[in-house]
Structure formats: C-alpha cells, structure tokens
Enzyme design. Sequence first.
Site, mmCIF file in Angstrom:
data_model
loop_
_atom_site.group_PDB
_atom_site.id
_atom_site.type_symbol
_atom_site.label_atom_id
_atom_site.label_comp_id
_atom_site.label_asym_id
_atom_site.label_seq_id
_atom_site.Cartn_x
_atom_site.Cartn_y
_atom_site.Cartn_z
ATOM 1 C CG HIS A 161 -87.078 -47.831 -44.743
ATOM 2 N ND1 HIS A 161 -86.739 -49.155 -44.883
ATOM 3 C CD2 HIS A 161 -86.798 -47.242 -45.937
ATOM 4 C CE1 HIS A 161 -86.248 -49.358 -46.109
ATOM 5 N NE2 HIS A 161 -86.279 -48.214 -46.765
ATOM 6 C CE LYS A 196 -101.229 -9.849 -42.213
ATOM 7 N NZ LYS A 196 -102.235 -10.761 -42.734
ATOM 8 C CD GLU A 229 -102.694 -20.527 -39.151
ATOM 9 O OE1 GLU A 229 -102.153 -20.846 -38.073
ATOM 10 O OE2 GLU A 229 -102.218 -19.646 -39.896
ATOM 11 C CE LYS A 251 -101.599 -16.378 -31.767
ATOM 12 N NZ LYS A 251 -101.760 -15.321 -32.764
ATOM 13 C CD GLU A 258 -95.440 -18.153 -30.192
ATOM 14 O OE1 GLU A 258 -95.869 -16.996 -30.413
ATOM 15 O OE2 GLU A 258 -96.175 -19.154 -30.094
ATOM 16 N N GLY A 279 -100.644 -14.663 -43.415
ATOM 17 C CA GLY A 279 -99.339 -15.149 -42.952
ATOM 18 C C GLY A 279 -98.881 -16.401 -43.690
ATOM 19 N NE ARG A 280 -104.129 -20.024 -43.593
ATOM 20 C CZ ARG A 280 -104.722 -19.190 -42.764
ATOM 21 N NH1 ARG A 280 -104.034 -18.598 -41.801
ATOM 22 N NH2 ARG A 280 -106.014 -18.924 -42.874
HETATM 23 O O1 F6P Z 1 -100.588 -19.074 -35.961
HETATM 24 C C1 F6P Z 1 -101.297 -17.892 -36.065
HETATM 25 C C2 F6P Z 1 -100.596 -16.877 -36.901
HETATM 26 O O2 F6P Z 1 -101.356 -15.716 -36.922
HETATM 27 C C3 F6P Z 1 -100.316 -17.354 -38.329
HETATM 28 O O3 F6P Z 1 -101.391 -17.223 -39.179
HETATM 29 C C4 F6P Z 1 -99.150 -16.521 -38.690
HETATM 30 O O4 F6P Z 1 -98.496 -17.033 -39.806
HETATM 31 C C5 F6P Z 1 -98.344 -16.586 -37.407
HETATM 32 O O5 F6P Z 1 -99.306 -16.556 -36.378
HETATM 33 C C6 F6P Z 1 -97.313 -15.521 -37.213
HETATM 34 O O6 F6P Z 1 -97.876 -14.251 -37.179
HETATM 35 P P1 F6P Z 1 -97.012 -12.945 -37.322
HETATM 36 O O7 F6P Z 1 -96.360 -12.948 -38.655
HETATM 37 O O8 F6P Z 1 -97.979 -11.804 -37.168
HETATM 38 O O9 F6P Z 1 -95.981 -12.930 -36.224
#
Ligand code: F6P
Length: 522
Positions: free
Chosen positions: A386, A209, A355, A513, A215, A269-270
């Site tokens: 189990h 987003k 979150e 972060k 990452e 995002g979620r």
């Molecule tokens: O974990 C924090 C967060 O902002 C989430 O809310 C989001 O889903 C994720 O990082 C990834 O963010 P982006 O889509 O901006 O890379």
Amino acid sequence: MSLININPTTTASWKELSEHYKDIKDIHMKSLFLEDSDRKKNMSLKFEDLHLDFSKNRISEETLTLLLQLAKESKLEDAIEKYFRGDKINATENRAVLHTALRNNNTEPILVDGQDIVPEVHETLQKIKKFTQEVVQGEFKGYSGKPFTDVVNVGIGGSDLGPNMVVEGLHYYKNHLKTHFVSNIDGDHVAEVLKELDPETTLFVIVSKTFTTQETLTNAETIKKWFLQSATENDIQYNFVAVSTNLEKVKGFGIAEDNIFTMWNWVGGRYSLWSAVGLSISLAIGFDNFKNFLDGAYAMDQHFRKTEFRHNIPVILAVISIWYNNFFGSESEVVIPYTQYLQKLAPFLQQLSMESNGKSVDRNGEKVTYQTGNIIWGNTGTNVQHAFMQLVHQGTKLIPVDFIGFKESLYGNEDHHQKLMANYYAQAEALFAGKSAEEVHLDMKVSGDLQKINTLLPFKVFEGNRPSNAILIKKLDPRSLGSLIAIYEHKTFVQGIIWNIYSFDQFGVELGKELANKLLVN
Ligand code: F6P
C-alpha cells in the site's frame, strides 16, 4: 595475506556475460519455466529450516554457470579462506575481518598478529552471560539497590542498528526488561527516551567501538548529567556499562573497569552485533537466546565456507544481484520481510551493504569503470503493498526483490497468517507473470466494463518479468534470524570481492564529520 586484485571487467566470464545478456534480456521468465519443467526445483536451495527459491530471476543455467565462473575468476574461494582465517583483508585499515570468530563454536585457534583470539572471544561471551543473568535476575542492581526495569542502548550506526533490529525482531522472546535505543544527536531523541525513565532502575549501555563518535558521546554526557541530578558520580558504576575498544576513554567517562566489555578492531561496526555490541540483545532476550542467535549465524558460516558455489546461498544471491546491477543496470534492490517484527531489517541492511560496498575506487586504488554497491531499501509486507509496490510492479525501473516469509506465525493466528502468506506468494507471482492486454481485456469483458476497455486497458497491463527471490523460513526465532543476517553479511562480502573493492572500511563517512566539527568550532 592480502586479497588477489582482479578487475572483474577484464575476466573472460564478464565478457561472456555481456554477450549472454544480449541473448537473455528480452526473454520472459515464463518461457524459461516452459523450457525446464523442474526449474523451481533446480533453482531452489535448502539450509536447515530455510528455503531459497531463486527461480523467478531472469537467468538460465548458462547465466548461473557464467556468474559462478566470474566468482571463480575473481578468486572468491581464496578470499573466503582468507576471510575466515583472519588474514588482514581490510588492507586500508590493516585489519583482519573476523566477525565470524565471534560466533565460532569451536576452540580451534584463529590467529591475529600471531595471537589466538578465540580464548578472549569466549571470555567476553562468558562475561556477557554472567552479566545478563545477574541483571535479568535482579542481582546486579541500580545505585539505590533496586533491580533494573529498563535498559538503554546508546550508540549509532553499527552500535545501534544491529542490536535495535534484533531486539525488535525477537520481541516475542523478550523478558521483563524494557529496551530503549538512543542514537541520533537530535536532543529531542534522548529527551523523549529519558522522560519515561527512572534513574534508579535504568541501566545505560554506552556502545561505541571508538568511543570518539560525536553522537554517542554527546548523548552519553547528556544522560550522565540527567542521572547526576538524582545520583552521585560514585553511582555511575552501578548504572552505566560500556562496550568499546577504547578502554582509556571509557574510564575517562567514569565507567568502572569491571563494567567495560571489550571488543576488537578486527570487528567492523556494521558486523559487530555478534560481539558485546549485542549486549542489549542478550539483556533483552536472555543469554541462551543470544547464544542460539550466534549459533544460527555460525551454521550459516559453515554453509558459506564449505558449500560449492552452485549450492551456496550467499554466493547465489550475490551473483544474481551482480547480474542485475552490472548487466541489466538495476540500481537498487528491495527487501521485504513478511513479518512486522523485522521492520528494522532494511535500515540494518542499508548500513551493512551500502557502507561496505558504496565504493568507487578499486583495490588497486584505481577509479572503477563499473557499478558497485546497490541501493538497498525496503519495509514490511503487507504495508509496502500500500506504499511503494506500485513502482516495483509498473514503474520504469527494474528492481529485484527479496521476499522473506515465515511458515509459522508466533502467536498462531491462522486466519491472519494465511492472509499474510497469500500476499507473500501473490506479490512474487504478480511480478513474475504480470497481466497481459488479452487478460485485462477478458477481465474487463467479464466484469461488464466493456465501454472502458479502450481508455483503461493500457493502464491495467502489467508487463511482469520482474525478478524476485523468495526466502521462506519455518519460524522467526533467534537461530533463524542469526542465519538470515549471516546470509546478507556473506552476500555483501562476495559482492565486494567480485567488484574488487574494499568492503570493510568507510572513509566516505569522514568528510561530513570533519565539516560538521569545523562548523561547530567557527
Ligand atoms: O558511520 C560510521 C561509523 O564508523 C560506523 O561504521 C560505525 O558503525 C558507527 O560510525 C559508530 O561508530 P562507533 O561504534 O565507533 O561509535
């Protein structure tokens, strides 16, 4: 307009619930069933092919009335209207919360800052449709002119968990494209995925987003380097697409403008798997299935928006969960789908719920004096029987369970399915009824274990009275999965409203972060 802020503990219903809890905490659910021979019927709800049985909870009709009164006193009705019509209820980020608009089937305008967002939502859906058809039919090809065989979704958090869960959840409906997910910044993750792939026939979908997530950008750069070992910068336009709100950054990465799928800052995002973030879902199962998935969620939106609280599935699940969290002191909830396809449901729900509602400051900016977000965990039945179910059955903690079962299996293996579903029903029954000392005594006597009774009896007793909800769905398909996920989204929303917290920001993920970035600089 903003939400109305009410500290739930100051409401009349909260006080009544605290008193009522004292009356009910020692009552066994068995006696509640004896008091009301229609309890199962009265405490069941139906939506399309989905049936919710919430009768095995430590509640009476009076509990429900009080809990629903709490929802009313928390101005839930007003909040639901503001949620759906696009008010800026995510006040800390000054944003509307409109994932529901992404699956909205009608063309009635929804205004954000005076602008109708519905046309652009439909435009993006059309773009997803066209692109999906072209890739699946082999018309949109890789740089060397070969059709794609593999799709890699590169993203993390909401840009990974939802698509990953749904692609796996709907694997039965999958086409010939193989789908892979790279999320972790662990270089071994991306290396393991790349080693299987041919750059000529792999499509990379970079989903972020913000397009600033460490990452995702690191993985995307690593993938680009790997790709450029066989191709040229100019070839990126054939094998890379992106989903983002940050067009400039995506272009800076080298992705062609036509290959960018927009999303909007009014989608969290979620909650974003319904947007172009779900592109890898559409590519994996085809656009028609993706649309059915959206339609299932839309149908649940209508149910949630229009049904009075006593018959409203997300509201009922939310208030029962609050009952255990805030009055019984339960800290966690477990979700157990009886289908291997939904192995990734729990990690998805963890982000969705934890979150969203892992907050300790209320909407007035004050520290809360009551519990908020639950710990969510789970895995698939029967595997969990189990693994961790021992603790749920006989441990010291009260852990409410959501069992999710399906009447039909997808491949129609009746023998397996009957055994699977026997376990689904048995677990809820065992948690509910338990096994008394008398029953254990009798059993041991019958099986000739008389001499061991004195030593073993206490260990074999199950106190029971452990709550669960049973969600039973006809069949796992795109529509029913869409509805199921929407239930949990709205449940999360209702809880946030009642707890008087902001469910749509996530400042809690920032500090880690920042510190990681500082460590990298030093
Ligand atoms: O974990 C924090 C967060 O902002 C989430 O809310 C989001 O889903 C994720 O990082 C990834 O963010 P982006 O889509 O901006 O890379």
